[in-house]
Design a protein around this motif. Structure first.
Motif, PDB file in Angstrom:
ATOM      1  N   PRO A  88       5.169   2.759   0.192  1.00 46.66           N
ATOM      2  CA  PRO A  88       6.563   2.325   0.009  1.00 46.66           C
ATOM      3  C   PRO A  88       7.339   2.307   1.325  1.00 46.66           C
ATOM      4  CG  PRO A  88       6.330   4.599  -0.676  1.00 46.66           C
ATOM      5  CD  PRO A  88       4.952   4.143  -0.280  1.00 46.66           C
ATOM      6  N   ILE A  89       6.860   1.463   2.213  1.00 46.81           N
ATOM      7  CA  ILE A  89       7.400   1.400   3.569  1.00 46.81           C
ATOM      8  C   ILE A  89       7.634  -0.059   3.922  1.00 46.81           C
ATOM      9  CG2 ILE A  89       6.776   1.704   5.998  1.00 46.81           C
ATOM     10  CD1 ILE A  89       4.904   3.949   5.070  1.00 46.81           C
ATOM     11  N   GLN A 118      -2.961  -1.348  10.556  1.00 48.84           N
ATOM     12  CA  GLN A 118      -2.693  -0.389   9.478  1.00 48.84           C
ATOM     13  C   GLN A 118      -1.208  -0.118   9.333  1.00 48.84           C
ATOM     14  OE1 GLN A 118      -5.781   3.067   8.981  1.00 48.84           O
ATOM     15  NE2 GLN A 118      -5.554   2.732  11.146  1.00 48.84           N
ATOM     16  N   SER A 119      -0.488  -0.172  10.427  1.00 47.50           N
ATOM     17  CA  SER A 119       0.909   0.233  10.399  1.00 47.50           C
ATOM     18  C   SER A 119       1.821  -0.984  10.195  1.00 47.50           C
ATOM     19  CB  SER A 119       1.225   0.957  11.715  1.00 47.50           C
ATOM     20  OG  SER A 119       2.441   0.526  12.245  1.00 47.50           O
ATOM     21  N   ALA A 120       2.780  -0.848   9.280  1.00 47.57           N
ATOM     22  CA  ALA A 120       3.694  -1.956   8.979  1.00 47.57           C
ATOM     23  C   ALA A 120       4.472  -2.369  10.224  1.00 47.57           C
ATOM     24  CB  ALA A 120       4.652  -1.556   7.851  1.00 47.57           C
ATOM     25  N   GLY A 121       4.896  -1.375  11.000  1.00 43.43           N
ATOM     26  CA  GLY A 121       5.663  -1.676  12.202  1.00 43.43           C
ATOM     27  C   GLY A 121       4.852  -2.479  13.206  1.00 43.43           C
ATOM     28  N   ARG A 143       0.820  -1.216   0.000  1.00 37.02           N
ATOM     29  CA  ARG A 143       0.000   0.000   0.000  1.00 37.02           C
ATOM     30  C   ARG A 143       0.850   1.261   0.000  1.00 37.02           C
ATOM     31  NH1 ARG A 143      -3.012  -0.245   5.110  1.00 37.02           N
ATOM     32  NH2 ARG A 143      -1.496  -1.827   5.630  1.00 37.02           N
ATOM     33  N   THR A 184      11.408   0.985  10.918  1.00 42.44           N
ATOM     34  CA  THR A 184      10.526   1.135   9.763  1.00 42.44           C
ATOM     35  C   THR A 184      11.224   2.116   8.830  1.00 42.44           C
ATOM     36  OG1 THR A 184       8.542   0.770  11.085  1.00 42.44           O
ATOM     37  CG2 THR A 184       8.242   1.836   8.958  1.00 42.44           C
ATOM     38  N   VAL A 185      11.433   1.700   7.586  1.00 41.13           N
ATOM     39  CA  VAL A 185      12.215   2.522   6.651  1.00 41.13           C
ATOM     40  C   VAL A 185      11.492   2.601   5.307  1.00 41.13           C
ATOM     41  CG1 VAL A 185      14.467   2.037   7.701  1.00 41.13           C
ATOM     42  CG2 VAL A 185      13.573   0.502   5.929  1.00 41.13           C
ATOM     43  N   PRO A 186      11.804   3.635   4.508  1.00 45.47           N
ATOM     44  CA  PRO A 186      11.341   3.619   3.115  1.00 45.47           C
ATOM     45  C   PRO A 186      11.825   2.320   2.477  1.00 45.47           C
ATOM     46  CG  PRO A 186      12.281   5.763   3.672  1.00 45.47           C
ATOM     47  CD  PRO A 186      12.585   4.844   4.829  1.00 45.47           C
ATOM     48  N   SER A 187      10.991   1.704   1.628  1.00 46.80           N
ATOM     49  CA  SER A 187      11.271   0.320   1.246  1.00 46.80           C
ATOM     50  C   SER A 187      12.587   0.135   0.496  1.00 46.80           C
ATOM     51  CB  SER A 187      10.102  -0.256   0.458  1.00 46.80           C
ATOM     52  OG  SER A 187       9.641   0.648  -0.505  1.00 46.80           O
ATOM     53  N   THR A 208      12.375   5.177  11.197  1.00 42.72           N
ATOM     54  CA  THR A 208      12.189   5.268  12.640  1.00 42.72           C
ATOM     55  C   THR A 208      12.675   3.964  13.264  1.00 42.72           C
ATOM     56  OG1 THR A 208       9.965   4.365  12.505  1.00 42.72           O
ATOM     57  CG2 THR A 208      10.159   6.748  12.384  1.00 42.72           C
ATOM     58  N   ILE A 261      -7.453  -1.523  13.329  1.00 40.45           N
ATOM     59  CA  ILE A 261      -6.757  -0.229  13.304  1.00 40.45           C
ATOM     60  C   ILE A 261      -5.256  -0.423  13.538  1.00 40.45           C
ATOM     61  CG2 ILE A 261      -6.431   1.881  14.682  1.00 40.45           C
ATOM     62  CD1 ILE A 261      -9.463   2.147  14.802  1.00 40.45           C
ATOM     63  N   ASP A 317       6.362  -3.310   2.128  1.00 41.81           N
ATOM     64  CA  ASP A 317       6.616  -3.240   0.693  1.00 41.81           C
ATOM     65  C   ASP A 317       8.004  -3.803   0.374  1.00 41.81           C
ATOM     66  OD1 ASP A 317       6.400  -2.395  -2.016  1.00 41.81           O
ATOM     67  OD2 ASP A 317       7.460  -0.543  -1.516  1.00 41.81           O
ATOM     68  N   PHE A 318       8.071  -5.068  -0.001  1.00 43.61           N
ATOM     69  CA  PHE A 318       9.360  -5.673  -0.368  1.00 43.61           C
ATOM     70  C   PHE A 318       9.106  -6.748  -1.413  1.00 43.61           C
ATOM     71  CE2 PHE A 318       7.621  -8.131   3.096  1.00 43.61           C
ATOM     72  CZ  PHE A 318       7.807  -9.445   2.706  1.00 43.61           C
TER      73      PHE A 318
END
Lengths: 455, 427
Positions: B25-26, B362-365, B23, B92-95, B77, B359, B198-199
């Motif tokens: 690029p994380i 929602q967050s990848a982390g 969803r 958590t990083v840009p992908s 982060t 809820i 996103d990988f």
């Protein structure tokens, strides 16, 4: 071992949103985010603490809190039950500029959420007993804070950096004196004056279509009427305290640590230097790898953490450095903080420091907006501060274009180490003499209720 | 909703979990080591947490504090945390920076010790001692999170002692302790690595193989002391503390079924019935109707071995005595036991827990952390996708049965904070 190289960045755009105005003046922002079956409704009302009438400081936050305690048709337990059976909770709150009502839940329940939120905004109950109870809870919070050094340091800091008559000098929730005077009449009058269609923006983010949202909000809020009135007509909330640098020492006997706040009023969110100041702050004390944290924590082990911030408000919020250090290093820690602030205004940062901050702020941008609530919150900032609709599309490029000269300009626009107020909540017996020996300013002593200890 | 889960194990024992989601690029990298304060030896309280700090002080190819800098420079982060049973580290990083995050975690898993120095240890000891002052010693009620387990677990039990540690034990920690703890617990066969977001799975597997494949499996790990405990305290335990506080506060704890067990789910529903949001029993009764409390929360500590803790946390309104606060709280628990919970209360709790679960995902982390949690503590990350169904299976009768067997007078521990001088006045 060779370090891995970065791959190719994948594109990201902040969610598209559309802007609409209902016939009664109510503004609606809709951001379709169709990834999960969730929706957030964030009702943003121009009714923050800076709208408190003089002598009624705290009424804005009390009114916002009371919105969750019942409507004219549903008492508190009945209202809570309606939301909770829909799998959601009403969040209410407010800051200096605005108040909000927010719900997040399954998008299929949007219509039910919207009607309940509308009822809460338009016809709050403000029952006498609820008003008294929440007022007493705020008074209890103020009492408990006398033994809680962090909150006490924050409130005392605001008191000493702003002028006595400035609204920003009192906590947004009000003081013991002002809150004690609040009753149902004050709350109802504030609500009538500030909660109107023309002062409210409905922000809806999630698995929704704009047409459906507009139809639902039209049914729920289309016939809402009312005209806003100004409630706080006098004076700027951000007038600065007179005089130069002082050290304000609040006694907490035997405290093993000193809570330290150093700073002064900064600039309004709309100031042209805001973004430069934002990057400057990241380098000075905003990031873990900032100058202040590396100095106080990683070099000296004075503290678990030390950070700085520039608070975003419509008028000049605070610049402040906040940390807690073991009592016996209070004076050297203050000295290091003052030196780091001054150094920031005297010379450009290195390219290495600059790119750490800009690469972080640029790269972390998509991570900030993973949830529907975060997207709605970002849109609320646009509305509160009157930022352009393309703000989030241009933000990253503006950050990447920053230069060391920009950062120095940001520092010089904000930082005034010679005017800083130094507030310490700590053990007077241990820290007063070393602080006085710094020569950084006159030391004045106070007790936890704010009464002077010096005769 | 089901989130995708793909798991495999490297020959060195590292368990790997992949959960794709494109969803944004994380990408989140999340590493759990199955070691926490429970694994500390006598005289070394606080060591697991001090050790967590040392993991940010560099490794063979990474300088001191460079871990933070490299992740933040990538726009990511990060942090780590220590708990009784586990320690986690996450980014958590840009992908397009996935390789950097994986490499940083691998360098400290495989090659930490060359970077450890006495100076770094001394600095982090000072930082942690200031963390203790900040979070425990200079906060009202701050000692609760070491006094409560001390009250509820027997002195020989691994959950009894302080997680943040005593100043004396922190002072005693040496570089030899660091090396021993690292060799014993920070091994691939004692860890779970989750990648979520996103990988490209082929690329991610190759990177995991390249960075983690060469790290050798650890040796045998010492067994924990016997964790098993009877289902109840067998008495009403008490600890009353005079503290620098303005109003009383009560922690009323009960021994509760371990995290993830069948009996655990009625306990979580019971916690929601009693304390989740405004419509819960204690918030309505103690805050709204009786006005004896200003804050209430109810939670489980989610411990997977021995016994969990079910904790009711209530702060008094000014003017309300500790005795009255406790009596009012206990009366509500007794009423729950006597009358049982209703279907409507369970439905309310379920509706909110369901939304909370969706809820949070929602967050990848958060997804990555939950997958690591279930894999580490329960041995199977797929348990995450079963959470909703496991909660939904709970009936009102199950919750009532939990309350009757676990919240009675033979299974209560009262940790009561009173303002200095108040005990003398009351006497």
């Amino acid at each position: 071992m060779t370090r891995p190289a970065a791959g190719t960045p994948r594109p990201y755009r902040f969610p598209r949103f559309t802007r609409h105005t209902l016939a009664n003046g109510l503004v609606v922002l809709v951001a379709p985010v169709p990834d999960l079956p969730l929706v957030t409704i964030h009702a943003l009302v121009d009714a923050g603490a800076s709208h408190d009438p003089r002598g009624q400081e705290g009424v804005a936050q009390l009114a916002a809190a009371l919105l969750a305690e019942g409507t004219q048709a549903l008492d508190g337990p009945a209202l809570a039950d309606r939301f909770e059976r829909l799998g959601t909770t009403l969040e209410v709150g407010g800051d200096w500029d605005t108040a909000f009502v927010e719900v997040s839940g399954l998008a299929t329940r949007l219509e039910a959420f919207a009607h309940l939120v509308a009822e809460v905004l338009r016809t709050p109950g403000f029952a006498e007993r609820d008003v008294a109870r929440l007022r007493n809870e705020r008074l209890a919070e103020l009492l408990e804070q006398q033994a809680e050094p962090r909150g006490l340091a924050d409130d005392m800091f605001a008191r000493f950096v702003y002028a006595q008559e400035a609204r920003y000098g009192l906590p947004p929730g009000g003081s013991t004196a002002s809150v004690s005077a609040l009753g149902r009449a004050e709350v109802a009058a504030f609500h009538a004056a500030r909660y109107t269609p023309g002062t409210t923006t409905m922000i809806v983010a999630g698995d929704v279509e704009p047409e459906a949202v507009l139809a639902i909000l039209g049914r729920a809020l289309g016939d809402w009427q009312g005209t806003a009135r100004v409630t706080a007509p006098h004076g700027a909330p951000d007038a600065e305290a007179d005089g130069g640098r002082t050290i304000e020492l609040v006694d907490k006997a035997d405290a093993p640590q000193s809570e330290i706040r150093v700073g002064h009023p900064a600039i309004a969110r709309g100031h042209p230097a805001w973004l430069r100041a934002h990057v400057m702050n990241a380098i000075l004390g905003g990031l873990f790898s900032s100058r202040i944290n590396l100095n106080l924590r990683e070099r000296h082990a004075y503290t678990y953490g030390a950070f700085s911030s520039v608070d975003a408000r419509r008028h000049a919020g605070t610049f402040e450095v906040a940390t807690a250090v073991q009592s016996d290093v209070t004076a050297p820690a203050v000295s290091e903080i003052l030196a780091e602030i001054a150094r920031m205004t005297e010379a450009e940062v290195s390219d290495d420091e600059l790119t750490l901050a800009t690469a972080y702020l640029d790269g972390v941008f998509p991570i900030r907006y993973e949830t529907t609530s975060a997207v709605a919150g970002a849109l609320a900032k646009l509305v509160t501060f009157g930022l352009p609709d393309d703000y989030y599309d241009s933000y990253r490029a503006l950050i990447r274009a920053m230069t060391p000269a920009d950062v120095l300009a940001g520092a010089q626009a904000v930082l005034r180490p010679e005017a800083a107020r130094i507030v310490v909540v700590g053990d007077v017996a241990q820290v007063a003499a070393p602080l006085a020996a710094l020569g950084a300013g006159t030391v004045r002593r106070w007790d936890a209720t704010g009464a002077p200890l010096d005769k | 909703m089901d989130i995708p889960i793909d798991t495999y194990e490297l020959p060195n024992g590292l368990r790997v979990i992949l959960s794709e989601d494109h969803r944004a690029p994380i990408v989140a990298v999340n590493l759990w080591y199955h070691v926490g304060s429970a694994h500390e030896r006598a005289g070394r309280t606080g060591f697991a947490h001090l050790f967590e700090h040392m993991l940010f002080q560099g490794s063979e190819h990474v300088g001191a504090n460079e871990h933070f800098e490299l992740v933040q420079r990538a726009g990511g982060t990060l942090n780590g945390s220590t708990w009784l049973e586990r320690t986690n580290y996450y980014e958590t990083v840009p992908s397009h920076h996935l390789a950097t995050a994986l490499w940083l975690e691998a360098d400290r898993m495989g090659r930490l010790l060359p970077a450890m120095t006495q100076e770094k240890l001394d600095t982090q000891r000072g930082v942690v001692q200031n963390e203790r002052r900040w979070s425990v010693d200079n906060q009202p009620y701050g000692t609760w999170w070491e006094r409560l387990p001390a009250l509820c677990y027997p002195p020989t039990h691994p959950f009894h002692h302080s997680l943040i540690g005593s100043f004396a034990d922190l002072d005693a920690a040496s570089l030899e302790d660091i090396a021993e703890f690292f060799r014993t617990w920070y091994t691939p066969d004692n860890a779970v690595l989750t990648i979520a977001g996103d990988f490209d799975p082929v690329e991610a597997r190759a990177l995991v193989q390249q960075y983690y494949g060469p790290i050798p499996r650890g040796g045998p790990r010492p067994a924990l002391a016997d964790m098993s405990l009877p289902p109840t305290f067998g008495a009403w335990l008490r600890d009353t503390v005079e503290d620098d506080v303005m109003v009383p506060r009560l922690f009323l704890a009960s021994r509760s079924p371990v995290f993830g067990s069948d009996a655990y789910y009625p306990a979580t529903i019971c916690a929601a019935v009693l304390g989740l949001r405004r419509g819960s029993r204690l918030k309505r009764s103690l805050i709204r109707d009786q006005e004896v409390a200003s804050a209430v929360s109810v939670s489980t500590w989610d411990l997977a071995k021995g016994a969990d803790l079910f904790v009711i946390d209530v702060t008094a309104r000014p003017g309300v005595s500790a005795e009255r606060l406790e009596a009012a709280t206990v009366a509500e628990v007794d009423r729950l036991i006597a009358e049982g919970v209703t279907d409507a209360e369970v439905e309310r709790a379920l509706a909110m827990l369901e939304t909370d679960i969706v809820i949070a995902l929602q967050s990848a982390g958060d997804r990555a952390d939950k997958l690591s949690l279930f894999a580490t503590l329960l041995g199977d990350p797929r348990r995450l996708n079963e959470e909703l169904a496991r909660h939904r299976r709970v009936r009102a009768a199950d919750v009532t049965a939990f309350a009757r067997t676990r919240l009675g007078a033979d299974n209560r521990a009262s940790l009561l904070y009173v303002p200095k001088g108040a005990a003398a006045v009351a006497a």
